[in-house]
Design an enzyme around this catalytic site. Structure first.
Site, mmCIF file in Angstrom:
data_model
loop_
_atom_site.group_PDB
_atom_site.id
_atom_site.type_symbol
_atom_site.label_atom_id
_atom_site.label_comp_id
_atom_site.label_asym_id
_atom_site.label_seq_id
_atom_site.Cartn_x
_atom_site.Cartn_y
_atom_site.Cartn_z
ATOM 1 N N CYS A 281 24.835 89.117 127.785
ATOM 2 C CA CYS A 281 25.940 89.122 128.728
ATOM 3 C C CYS A 281 25.851 87.933 129.686
ATOM 4 C CB CYS A 281 25.978 90.467 129.458
ATOM 5 S SG CYS A 281 27.464 90.763 130.430
ATOM 6 N N HIS A 365 26.203 94.042 124.760
ATOM 7 C CA HIS A 365 25.189 94.935 125.314
ATOM 8 C C HIS A 365 24.519 95.736 124.193
ATOM 9 C CE1 HIS A 365 26.536 95.136 129.789
ATOM 10 N NE2 HIS A 365 26.970 94.016 129.225
ATOM 11 N N GLU A 367 22.044 97.619 124.183
ATOM 12 C CA GLU A 367 21.439 98.904 124.553
ATOM 13 C C GLU A 367 22.379 100.077 124.304
ATOM 14 O OE1 GLU A 367 24.231 98.886 127.767
ATOM 15 O OE2 GLU A 367 23.151 97.279 126.752
#
Length: 391
Positions: A281, A365, A367
């Site tokens: 990001c 992202h 995660e």
């Protein structure tokens, strides 16, 4: 409720909240959560789930989130799904009224949670019309206002929106970063045991916090990484004195060029050490700047958990979770820096790596909080690079 302009349409009966854009457009609705007024950039998020994680993502600092999914709030809120202790977003815009929660993990009604977090919400908005407006004309500055008495000074709110400078040129990482260095050992959530704890770390990672989400840190810990989190303003000496096996550059809000005034020189010093480095990001954008590339403000940006990205090296397509309004200009990527991933929505750069060095980054992202887990392999790639570097 249809959108109107303050100059031509009266306020509908029973409205207690409004979304007021800088061009004078007014969307009337009903207020939930905290009361008052907040100004920011009005954006939309296309995710179907994970509204609590979305609203506590520090990358939304300075922004007002329009949820395109109409039913937000029906799983309630809980203390486990926070990505940051204090939400940085300015508020949320919803289509339907918040319903009573119907989920076994719910500990609080979303309306009560919004009030506790100081977040303003507006329901009853024609979110399709607002989303189309953002899609066609870019993300506008706007004010979200909740007055239970239904009294609004619309011309003053329009002026507030017009005077707000916007995110371009704004460094917001300093507003959301940690105040001091700390260690992180909590691992990812599991159905039977909740969050775990890392007991036998294999690698030492320093994570630079430009607005890091907790689940990113948990994902690193889940891979055997003892994580030391340092503030966005940490120097290269601050980072390297921990003798890390690798360095992680986190997500975060604002204009990367503004944050880069202090972050880029630090990253460049870290790059000289040859240590494995992984950015996501804002961290991806800052790495690109550190390598000599340039960034730009996107017209709409990518925000949601359903963003298709193609891995140019394997040909595989992964569905990713994203939240960014700035991008890396591929025409400025220097020799030796290879583009690895591309957006299938608008062909923007989604990943880069430095040829011959253990350095890479992605715009999204991995995660997956919220979102699909297609990209979680990237944490494994980072760990593999640290293992190779350690011999």
């Amino acid at each position: 409720m249809a959108d109107t302009t303050f100059a031509s349409a009266p306020q509908p009966s029973g409205t207690t909240a409004a979304v007021v854009l800088a061009d004078g457009t007014v969307f009337w609705g009903r207020g939930v959560g905290a009361t008052g007024e907040k100004v920011g950039e009005v954006v939309f998020n296309t995710g179907l789930t994970g509204y609590q994680e979305t609203m506590t993502d520090p990358s939304y600092a300075g922004q007002i989130i329009t949820f395109t999914f109409p039913h937000v709030g029906n799983v309630g809120a809980n203390p486990e799904d926070l990505e940051a202790q204090t939400p940085a977003t300015r508020g949320c815009i919803l289509r339907a009224d918040i319903t009573d929660p119907s989920n076994w993990r719910s500990a609080q009604h979303l309306d009560s949670w919004l009030r506790a977090m100081g977040l303003i919400g507006v329901t009853g908005i024609d979110t399709r019309a607002l989303t189309r407006r953002i899609r066609d004309h870019g993300a506008p500055n706007g004010v979200i206002a909740h007055h239970p008495d239904g009294v609004f000074d619309i011309p003053a709110l329009v002026e507030m929106a017009r005077k707000w400078p916007g995110l371009e040129g704004m460094d917001l990482a300093k507003e959301v970063t940690c105040a001091q260095t700390y260690d992180w050992r909590q691992t990812r959530w599991a159905l039977k045991g909740g969050y775990g704890t890392l007991h036998a770390p294999k690698y030492k990672v320093v994570a630079v916090d430009y607005g890091a989400k907790r689940n990113i840190l948990r994902s690193l810990a889940d891979m055997g990484c003892q994580v030391t989190v340092v503030p966005a303003t940490a120097t290269a000496e601050d980072i390297l004195r921990h003798e890390p096996d690798g360095v992680f550059l986190s997500n975060g809000p604002g204009d990367p060029a503004a944050t880069g005034t202090y972050a880029v020189p630090v990253i460049q010093e870290v790059l000289k050490t040859g240590k494995p480095l992984f950015g996501i990001c804002l961290g991806h954008q800052l790495l690109a700047l550190s390598l000599g590339a340039k960034t730009y403000k996107m017209e709409k940006g990518h925000r949601g958990a359903n963003q298709p990205v193609k891995d140019l090296e394997t040909g595989k397509v992964e569905i990713t979770s994203q939240n960014h309004g700035f991008g890396v200009d591929r025409t400025t990527l220097p020799a030796g820096v290879k583009e690895t991933h591309v957006s299938l929505f608008d062909n923007s750069v989604e990943g880069i790596r430095v040829e011959g060095k253990p350095v890479f980054s992605v715009q999204y992202h991995p995660e997956a909080s919220p979102g699909p887990q297609d990209s979680h392999y990237l944490f494994g790639r980072f760990v593999d690079l640290m293992a190779q570097a350690k011999g």
